[in-house]
Design a protein around this motif. Structure first.
Motif, PDB file in Angstrom:
ATOM      1  N   SER A  49       0.665   1.183   6.743  1.00  9.32           N
ATOM      2  CA  SER A  49       0.080   0.491   5.839  1.00  9.32           C
ATOM      3  C   SER A  49      -1.552  -0.288   6.029  1.00  9.32           C
ATOM      4  CB  SER A  49       0.989  -0.503   5.116  1.00  9.32           C
ATOM      5  OG  SER A  49       0.227  -1.248   4.365  1.00  9.32           O
ATOM      6  N   TYR A  50      -2.357  -0.040   5.385  1.00 14.48           N
ATOM      7  CA  TYR A  50      -3.467  -0.739   5.661  1.00 14.48           C
ATOM      8  C   TYR A  50      -3.548  -2.187   5.497  1.00 14.48           C
ATOM      9  CZ  TYR A  50      -3.898  -0.440   0.538  1.00 14.48           C
ATOM     10  OH  TYR A  50      -3.450  -0.347  -1.027  1.00 14.48           O
ATOM     11  N   HIS A  99      19.696   1.384  -0.029  1.00 10.35           N
ATOM     12  CA  HIS A  99      19.028   2.367  -0.109  1.00 10.35           C
ATOM     13  C   HIS A  99      19.889   3.616  -0.194  1.00 10.35           C
ATOM     14  CE1 HIS A  99      15.544  -0.074  -0.372  1.00 10.35           C
ATOM     15  NE2 HIS A  99      15.623  -0.320   1.186  1.00 10.35           N
ATOM     16  N   SER A 136      16.045   0.980  -6.344  1.00 10.75           N
ATOM     17  CA  SER A 136      15.941   2.068  -5.194  1.00 10.75           C
ATOM     18  C   SER A 136      16.429   3.370  -5.639  1.00 10.75           C
ATOM     19  CB  SER A 136      16.546   1.679  -3.885  1.00 10.75           C
ATOM     20  OG  SER A 136      17.794   1.101  -4.415  1.00 10.75           O
ATOM     21  N   GLY A 160       0.862  -1.134  -0.043  1.00 12.14           N
ATOM     22  CA  GLY A 160       0.009  -0.021  -0.018  1.00 12.14           C
ATOM     23  C   GLY A 160       0.743   1.223   0.052  1.00 12.14           C
ATOM     24  N   HIS A 161       1.744   1.340  -0.900  1.00 13.97           N
ATOM     25  CA  HIS A 161       2.611   2.450  -0.818  1.00 13.97           C
ATOM     26  C   HIS A 161       1.982   3.879  -1.324  1.00 13.97           C
ATOM     27  CE1 HIS A 161       6.330   0.177  -1.260  1.00 13.97           C
ATOM     28  NE2 HIS A 161       6.869   1.096  -0.527  1.00 13.97           N
ATOM     29  N   CYS A 215      10.853  -5.534   0.700  1.00 16.27           N
ATOM     30  CA  CYS A 215      11.008  -4.360  -0.370  1.00 16.27           C
ATOM     31  C   CYS A 215      12.136  -5.176  -1.189  1.00 16.27           C
ATOM     32  CB  CYS A 215      11.552  -3.196  -0.258  1.00 16.27           C
ATOM     33  SG  CYS A 215      13.139  -3.069   0.353  1.00 16.27           S
ATOM     34  N   ASN A 233      14.991  -6.010  -0.582  1.00 15.54           N
ATOM     35  CA  ASN A 233      16.524  -5.860  -0.428  1.00 15.54           C
ATOM     36  C   ASN A 233      17.139  -6.666   0.639  1.00 15.54           C
ATOM     37  OD1 ASN A 233      18.763  -4.142  -0.896  1.00 15.54           O
ATOM     38  ND2 ASN A 233      17.700  -2.239  -0.545  1.00 15.54           N
ATOM     39  N   TYR A 235      -0.943   4.584  -0.691  1.00 13.19           N
ATOM     40  CA  TYR A 235      -1.788   5.282   0.467  1.00 13.19           C
ATOM     41  C   TYR A 235      -0.698   5.822   1.445  1.00 13.19           C
ATOM     42  CZ  TYR A 235      -4.609   5.277   4.523  1.00 13.19           C
ATOM     43  OH  TYR A 235      -5.295   5.498   5.668  1.00 13.19           O
ATOM     44  N   ILE A 236       0.252   5.199   1.735  1.00 16.02           N
ATOM     45  CA  ILE A 236       1.073   5.583   2.717  1.00 16.02           C
ATOM     46  C   ILE A 236       1.699   7.166   2.281  1.00 16.02           C
ATOM     47  CG2 ILE A 236       2.929   5.319   4.068  1.00 16.02           C
ATOM     48  CD1 ILE A 236       2.762   2.344   3.729  1.00 16.02           C
ATOM     49  N   ARG A 241      11.592   2.552  -1.085  1.00 17.66           N
ATOM     50  CA  ARG A 241      11.487   1.269  -0.596  1.00 17.66           C
ATOM     51  C   ARG A 241      10.041   0.610  -1.120  1.00 17.66           C
ATOM     52  NH1 ARG A 241      14.298   4.166   2.566  1.00 17.66           N
ATOM     53  NH2 ARG A 241      15.823   3.423   4.003  1.00 17.66           N
ATOM     54  N   ILE A 242      10.047   0.775  -2.284  1.00 18.20           N
ATOM     55  CA  ILE A 242       8.995   0.321  -3.076  1.00 18.20           C
ATOM     56  C   ILE A 242       9.661  -1.237  -3.588  1.00 18.20           C
ATOM     57  CG2 ILE A 242       7.902   0.081  -5.569  1.00 18.20           C
ATOM     58  CD1 ILE A 242       7.107   2.871  -5.086  1.00 18.20           C
ATOM     59  N   CYS A 243      11.014  -1.076  -3.932  1.00 14.91           N
ATOM     60  CA  CYS A 243      11.752  -2.111  -4.466  1.00 14.91           C
ATOM     61  C   CYS A 243      13.240  -1.857  -3.941  1.00 14.91           C
ATOM     62  CB  CYS A 243      11.669  -2.240  -6.035  1.00 14.91           C
ATOM     63  SG  CYS A 243      12.744  -3.438  -6.726  1.00 14.91           S
ATOM     64  N   PHE A 287       6.506   1.457   6.666  1.00 12.60           N
ATOM     65  CA  PHE A 287       5.295   0.687   6.094  1.00 12.60           C
ATOM     66  C   PHE A 287       4.325   0.574   7.559  1.00 12.60           C
ATOM     67  CE2 PHE A 287       8.361  -1.414   3.353  1.00 12.60           C
ATOM     68  CZ  PHE A 287       8.141  -0.656   2.241  1.00 12.60           C
ATOM     69  N   LYS A 304       2.381  11.308   4.152  1.00 11.08           N
ATOM     70  CA  LYS A 304       3.688  11.764   4.192  1.00 11.08           C
ATOM     71  C   LYS A 304       3.880  13.087   3.361  1.00 11.08           C
ATOM     72  CE  LYS A 304       5.403   7.649   5.909  1.00 11.08           C
ATOM     73  NZ  LYS A 304       5.611   7.376   7.119  1.00 11.08           N
ATOM     74  N   LEU A 335      10.071   6.992   0.848  1.00  8.31           N
ATOM     75  CA  LEU A 335       9.178   5.723   0.931  1.00  8.31           C
ATOM     76  C   LEU A 335       9.415   5.155  -0.332  1.00  8.31           C
ATOM     77  CD1 LEU A 335       6.746   4.524   2.492  1.00  8.31           C
ATOM     78  CD2 LEU A 335       5.328   6.042   0.805  1.00  8.31           C
TER      79      LEU A 335
END
Lengths: 393, 139
Positions: B99-100, A147, A68, A43-44, B22, B24, A46-47, A62-64, B96, A51, A59
């Motif tokens: 997160s929902y 990261h 990064s 849920g990136h 993620c 990593n 939404y988060i 940190r999807i991938c 996170f 922010k 943020l």
């Protein structure tokens, strides 16, 4: 002949991420394929809306963990696009430098995993050994192995120190030498050719029809590359080629990636040259973002990554939309996997370098007992939460 | 069970569960196996099935879809199994937290024996964690 079903995953020895494939087979031939994603959904979007702009850059990093830098570059470009902000020239070169270093590490990572998938662990160990050098270069530049935290709205966070440049060039020489060796190996090695040539072919028309991007489409002869088509940052001022191949099989995807590593190293060399000449600031002070919408594109190692951000003049995005390259590359399995043998299925699944962490932007949870999807329940919970926030308790 | 643990410590077999991370931490775990860090010198080997494993490495936040799977993996594992939670997402949910889709902390799903924080933890930190685990098993 009777059809059988082979489940792969979600925790399969060869998949490092959790994902689930179901291969329909007749004899040894794959006739159909189904997949289920959503195991990695966090849920990136939404988060990110909770922010502020600076935090959302950290943020999207940190999807991938592999892309990064691609996501932050696309994200800051989207934010800068709202106000048409320009960034200092030195920051442009540093952005391209970090982006290309990431491309080298991602392609080497794929090369190693591809070797592992076909049972050729020597390739895995060697590719990952040279990948360490790239991570060391990243550590010199940004202080982090993975990261990086380099991108800011209006520039970059850290400067490349002039005293580090000779060291970086030495390391780059070593990578160049080894990559030429790997390019030769790919050309000569009988095992790689026997396993990869003519496997998982994605034709030119299919690549266009499925809207494939990145090395997946370039291996099929579709020369799309955001760096050349929409020059941004320093790419308009640099000299590089877009690598394409013709056959669209797994072998060509490997060759495209190996040659792209050499191209990237050419770009890094030019950036480092310029960085030792160009002086100036690396970050413009951006005080506020006006209301509006912006888009940002970047050629990630896997293809085009796209971010959309809408701002209402406050310090946080009202809407943040992410489209990762694997989202369009994964459906090409339908064309490339049908008709191949089961033993070639896994390397074909891996050949587009899928990244499920990037892709899983939505999910649908089905329970076994009832048909009603849980998504509705999630949506209700979200509404409830927002209502509570507005009421202030 | 100290005699058993001592024998186990000679060669720990590791199974890796990615519980919506993620990526990593997973890449850094694989990195440990490659020539620079070469964790096989401690007898540690990555195995393909939880039924062969002595250690379960978990990374990421635990989301709603993956939570029952982790429980199931833990129940399939031969006991004793040591659960090592890798990364800041495991110990504090990291970025996170809001997160929902996050459902539970990992310690509510499976009993955790060791935490290695960091985003991602450096390979050196993971090696230190593993060395400590081997030290505890040898006591």
């Amino acid at each position: 002949m009777t059809k059988n079903r082979i489940p792969l995953g979600p925790f399969h020895p060869l998949l490092e991420e959790a994902e689930y494939f179901e291969l329909q087979i007749e004899g040894e031939t794959v006739v159909d394929l189904d997949m289920e994603i959503g195991w990695m959904h966090r849920g990136h979007e939404y988060i990110s809306e909770q922010k502020n702009f600076t935090q959302s850059i950290y943020l999207v990093e940190r999807i991938c963990g592999i892309c990064s830098t691609s996501h932050p570059i696309a994200c800051v470009r989207a934010i800068e696009d709202i106000d048409n902000l320009e960034i200092p020239i030195r920051a442009k070169y540093i952005r391209s430098l970090v982006g290309e270093l990431e491309r080298i590490h991602s392609h080497l990572l794929w090369l190693g995993l591809a070797g592992h998938f076909i049972g050729y662990d020597t390739v895995w160990m060697w590719a990952w050994k040279y990948r360490e050098t790239v991570l060391e270069m990243m550590e010199i530049i940004s202080g982090n192995r993975n990261h990086y935290g380099m991108m800011r709205v209006g520039g970059v966070g850290k400067d490349v120190k002039p005293k580090d440049i000779p060291d970086l060039l030495d390391k780059l020489d070593m990578i160049d030498e080894k990559m030429e060796m790997i390019a030769k190996v790919a050309n000569d090695d009988p095992v790689l050719k026997a396993r990869l040539k003519g496997v998982g072919v994605l034709s030119h028309e299919q690549a266009i029809n499925y809207c494939a991007t990145g090395p997946t489409s370039r291996a099929s002869g579709v020369p799309g590359d955001v760096r050349r088509d929409d020059p941004h940052d320093a790419y308009g001022m640099l000299d590089f080629d877009v690598i394409t191949a013709e056959n669209g099989d797994v072998y060509d995807k490997l060759v495209v990636r190996v040659l792209e590593i050499l191209e990237s190293s050419k770009i890094i060399r030019q950036c480092l040259d310029k960085l030792s000449e160009v002086e100036g600031p690396i970050l413009n002070n951006v005080e506020e973002i006006s209301p509006g919408e912006g888009i940002g594109r970047y050629e990630a190692p896997r293809g085009e990554v796209f971010h959309y951000i809408r701002s209402d003049g406050s310090n946080r995005p009202v809407r943040h939309k992410v489209r990762a390259p694997s989202y369009v590359n994964i459906p090409t399995y339908e064309a490339s996997c049908k008709g191949i043998s089961v033993s070639d299925a896994l390397i074909t699944l891996a050949s587009v370098d899928p990244c499920y962490c990037c892709t899983e932007r939505s999910l649908k949870i089905r329970s076994d007992s009832e048909e009603k999807p849980d998504l509705l329940e999630l949506s209700k919970q979200k509404t409830e939460r927002i209502r509570r926030e507005y009421n202030g308790n | 069970m100290s005699w058993y643990n001592k024998r186990l410590a000679k060669s720990l077999w590791v199974f890796h569960v990615s519980a919506s991370p993620c990526n990593n931490c997973d890449i850094e775990i694989l990195d440990l196996l490659t020539p620079k860090y070469d964790i096989e010198r401690f007898g540690i080997k990555l195995v393909g099935s939880i039924r062969h494993a002595d250690v379960m490495l978990v990374s990421g936040i635990v989301n709603q879809k993956i939570e029952p799977r982790i429980k199931r993996l833990y129940s399939q594992a031969p006991k004793p199994i040591f659960v090592v939670a890798i990364g800041s997402c495991m110990s504090s949910q990291g970025v996170f937290r809001e997160s929902y889709n996050r459902c539970k902390e990992v310690k509510e799903v499976v009993p955790v024996d060791m935490w290695i924080p960091g985003c991602p933890p450096k390979p050196e930190a993971m090696i230190e964690g593993v060395a400590k685990l081997i030290g505890v098993l040898n006591e």
